[in-house]
Scaffold this motif. Structure first.
Motif, mmCIF file in Angstrom:
data_model
loop_
_atom_site.group_PDB
_atom_site.id
_atom_site.type_symbol
_atom_site.label_atom_id
_atom_site.label_comp_id
_atom_site.label_asym_id
_atom_site.label_seq_id
_atom_site.Cartn_x
_atom_site.Cartn_y
_atom_site.Cartn_z
ATOM 1 N N CYS A 260 -53.659 51.003 81.296
ATOM 2 C CA CYS A 260 -54.186 52.998 80.462
ATOM 3 C C CYS A 260 -55.566 52.877 81.191
ATOM 4 O O CYS A 260 -56.370 52.002 81.431
ATOM 5 C CB CYS A 260 -54.555 52.718 78.966
ATOM 6 S SG CYS A 260 -55.096 53.827 78.657
ATOM 7 N N LYS A 261 -55.640 53.950 82.034
ATOM 8 C CA LYS A 261 -56.869 54.542 81.876
ATOM 9 C C LYS A 261 -57.021 55.955 81.733
ATOM 10 O O LYS A 261 -55.745 56.881 81.335
ATOM 11 C CB LYS A 261 -56.304 54.708 83.315
ATOM 12 C CG LYS A 261 -56.094 55.347 84.583
ATOM 13 C CD LYS A 261 -56.440 55.192 86.473
ATOM 14 C CE LYS A 261 -55.082 56.779 86.707
ATOM 15 N NZ LYS A 261 -55.073 56.550 87.956
ATOM 16 N N LYS A 262 -57.842 56.277 81.664
ATOM 17 C CA LYS A 262 -58.478 57.504 81.225
ATOM 18 C C LYS A 262 -57.800 58.873 82.156
ATOM 19 O O LYS A 262 -58.519 58.529 82.961
ATOM 20 C CB LYS A 262 -59.659 57.866 80.771
ATOM 21 C CG LYS A 262 -61.077 56.957 79.917
ATOM 22 C CD LYS A 262 -62.592 57.265 79.650
ATOM 23 C CE LYS A 262 -63.376 55.987 79.235
ATOM 24 N NZ LYS A 262 -62.029 56.211 77.662
ATOM 25 N N ASP A 263 -57.570 59.859 81.388
ATOM 26 C CA ASP A 263 -57.022 60.799 81.815
ATOM 27 C C ASP A 263 -57.264 62.329 80.888
ATOM 28 O O ASP A 263 -58.272 62.082 80.241
ATOM 29 C CB ASP A 263 -55.197 61.028 82.365
ATOM 30 C CG ASP A 263 -54.682 62.408 83.187
ATOM 31 O OD1 ASP A 263 -55.852 62.735 83.850
ATOM 32 O OD2 ASP A 263 -53.599 62.169 83.621
ATOM 33 N N LEU B 154 -54.788 70.639 65.822
ATOM 34 C CA LEU B 154 -55.134 71.428 66.525
ATOM 35 C C LEU B 154 -55.834 70.767 67.160
ATOM 36 O O LEU B 154 -55.625 71.081 68.476
ATOM 37 C CB LEU B 154 -55.773 72.456 66.474
ATOM 38 C CG LEU B 154 -54.860 73.742 65.070
ATOM 39 C CD1 LEU B 154 -55.992 74.314 64.227
ATOM 40 C CD2 LEU B 154 -53.446 73.576 65.450
ATOM 41 N N ILE B 155 -56.876 70.256 67.820
ATOM 42 C CA ILE B 155 -57.345 69.360 68.930
ATOM 43 C C ILE B 155 -57.767 67.951 68.684
ATOM 44 O O ILE B 155 -58.578 67.817 68.010
ATOM 45 C CB ILE B 155 -59.331 69.569 68.476
ATOM 46 C CG1 ILE B 155 -59.144 71.690 68.635
ATOM 47 C CG2 ILE B 155 -59.722 68.961 70.046
ATOM 48 C CD1 ILE B 155 -60.110 72.034 68.594
ATOM 49 N N SER B 156 -56.334 67.014 69.102
ATOM 50 C CA SER B 156 -56.993 65.829 69.231
ATOM 51 C C SER B 156 -56.775 65.618 71.188
ATOM 52 O O SER B 156 -57.019 65.843 71.762
ATOM 53 C CB SER B 156 -55.215 65.033 68.187
ATOM 54 O OG SER B 156 -54.170 65.828 69.607
ATOM 55 N N ARG B 157 -57.820 63.572 70.725
ATOM 56 C CA ARG B 157 -57.764 63.761 71.924
ATOM 57 C C ARG B 157 -56.930 61.504 71.704
ATOM 58 O O ARG B 157 -56.490 60.853 70.751
ATOM 59 C CB ARG B 157 -58.857 62.727 71.551
ATOM 60 C CG ARG B 157 -60.000 64.205 71.790
ATOM 61 C CD ARG B 157 -61.203 63.713 71.284
ATOM 62 N NE ARG B 157 -62.525 65.160 71.478
ATOM 63 C CZ ARG B 157 -62.578 65.950 69.955
ATOM 64 N NH1 ARG B 157 -62.009 65.564 69.587
ATOM 65 N NH2 ARG B 157 -63.397 66.577 70.799
ATOM 66 N N ALA B 158 -56.616 61.405 72.976
ATOM 67 C CA ALA B 158 -56.055 59.831 73.194
ATOM 68 C C ALA B 158 -57.212 59.356 73.875
ATOM 69 O O ALA B 158 -57.705 59.769 75.758
ATOM 70 C CB ALA B 158 -54.768 60.072 73.831
ATOM 71 N N ASP B 159 -57.091 58.108 74.339
ATOM 72 C CA ASP B 159 -57.784 57.725 74.544
ATOM 73 C C ASP B 159 -57.421 55.754 75.047
ATOM 74 O O ASP B 159 -56.982 55.256 74.012
ATOM 75 C CB ASP B 159 -60.122 57.538 74.158
ATOM 76 C CG ASP B 159 -60.758 57.579 75.441
ATOM 77 O OD1 ASP B 159 -59.970 56.036 76.557
ATOM 78 O OD2 ASP B 159 -61.984 56.801 75.157
ATOM 79 N N CYS B 160 -58.451 54.933 75.434
ATOM 80 C CA CYS B 160 -58.194 53.649 76.470
ATOM 81 C C CYS B 160 -58.410 53.088 75.116
ATOM 82 O O CYS B 160 -59.541 52.750 75.120
ATOM 83 C CB CYS B 160 -57.832 52.915 77.595
ATOM 84 S SG CYS B 160 -57.108 54.132 78.786
ATOM 85 N N ALA B 161 -58.016 52.320 74.213
ATOM 86 C CA ALA B 161 -58.150 50.865 72.939
ATOM 87 C C ALA B 161 -58.897 50.350 73.313
ATOM 88 O O ALA B 161 -58.722 49.474 74.147
ATOM 89 C CB ALA B 161 -57.650 51.170 71.894
#
Length: 306
Positions: A204-207, A299-306
């Motif tokens: 997983c990497k940030k995008d 409406l405004i969600s984020r995904a990140d590597c845990a």
């Protein structure tokens, strides 16, 4: 027979007294794994397995192609022997039952004769061909062997048996009457049905997508994928077993971008890859998981590597 000649023979015979009747029974046996020492009066035998019976079946539909081998049996003792065959199995009973076992003598490279013995690998005591059922002292015979998955119902397909395997060893017993025996056992052969291996570990990497935090997941293709075949990858949230995205790729690696909107609810999600191939219709086990964190609102969600 004189008492002097009986002495050496008596040393080889074990007498078992039955109850208190005083009746004695003589039993004489010899056992060998691949080889046995021959003597003028001792039953002894060998067996050696050859060919390509260890295999992984790759096929479509309900029947595979056949694989072949041989069993070389020799009477190495000093007396004629009557022979029987046994198979010692471990592994999948379903695969053994749906794998035909054909035995014959003669030309192993030619067509299977009409009088060949045909049974299944699950049979613990398959009959030997007529020419291999008795051997004079010093005589030998080669028994041709062929196995294949032979469809007799719709559940025999690769997809039904994928990933199953069975290991077998062949054992012959040469006997004089019912009491004097010699046994020999081959090494083992293992047969399995092809199944696509799991995809490589996911990284997983940030995008970002339109400025919102997202993640890019990458993984390697299954190591045993059919050459040049397109693989279908399902990106699975293992918490809910829901498929987030589907990716199709034929290269050595694949990747996908996951946004917060693809994940159901905030918090950590364990993401894995499920690989499928179309050539033989098999599905891999899930890959190792990677943790992805979702945060924000609907409406405004984020995904990140845990």
């Amino acid at each position: 027979m004189t008492r002097r000649r009986l002495g050496p023979i008596a040393a080889l015979v074990t007498l078992a007294v039955l109850g208190g009747s005083g009746v004695a029974v003589a039993a004489w046996s010899a056992s060998a794994s691949l080889t046995a020492t021959a003597s003028a009066a001792t039953p002894a035998t060998t067996i050696a397995q050859g060919g390509a019976l260890t295999t992984t079946y790759q096929y479509t539909g309900t029947s595979s192609t056949a694989v072949s081998g041989s069993l070389s049996i020799k009477n190495t003792g000093g007396t004629p022997l009557s022979y029987s065959l046994a198979t010692d199995l471990t592994g999948s009973p379903a695969l053994a039952q749906k794998t035909t076992l054909t035995l014959w003598t003669g030309n192993c490279a030619g067509a299977v004769p009409a009088d060949a013995v045909k049974t299944t690998l699950a049979n613990p005591a398959p009959a030997l061909p007529a020419a291999a059922r008795s051997l004079a002292s010093g005589a030998s015979v080669v028994v041709c062997v062929a196995t294949r998955i032979e469809g007799r119902d719709s559940a025999t397909s690769n997809a039904a048996l994928q990933g199953q395997s069975v290991t077998a060893a062949f054992r012959v017993t040469g006997a004089v009457g019912t009491s004097w025996t010699a046994t020999a056992t081959t090494g083992t052969v293992t047969q399995s049905v092809y199944q696509l291996a799991a995809a490589g570990a996911v990284t997983c990497k940030k995008d970002s997508v339109f400025g919102f935090p997202a993640v890019e997941l990458t993984w390697n293709a299954p190591v045993n994928r059919p050459a040049g075949a397109e693989i279908t990858y399902e990106v699975v949230d293992t918490t809910t077993d829901s498929v987030l995205k589907v990716v199709r790729a034929s290269g050595a690696a694949a990747a996908v971008t996951i946004e917060g909107k693809h994940l159901d609810g905030n918090g950590a999600h364990a993401i894995a890859i499920r690989a499928k191939e179309g050539a033989y219709g098999t599905t891999a086990l899930l890959s190792a998981t990677v943790a992805v964190e979702r945060s924000g609102t609907l409406l405004i969600s984020r995904a990140d590597c845990a």
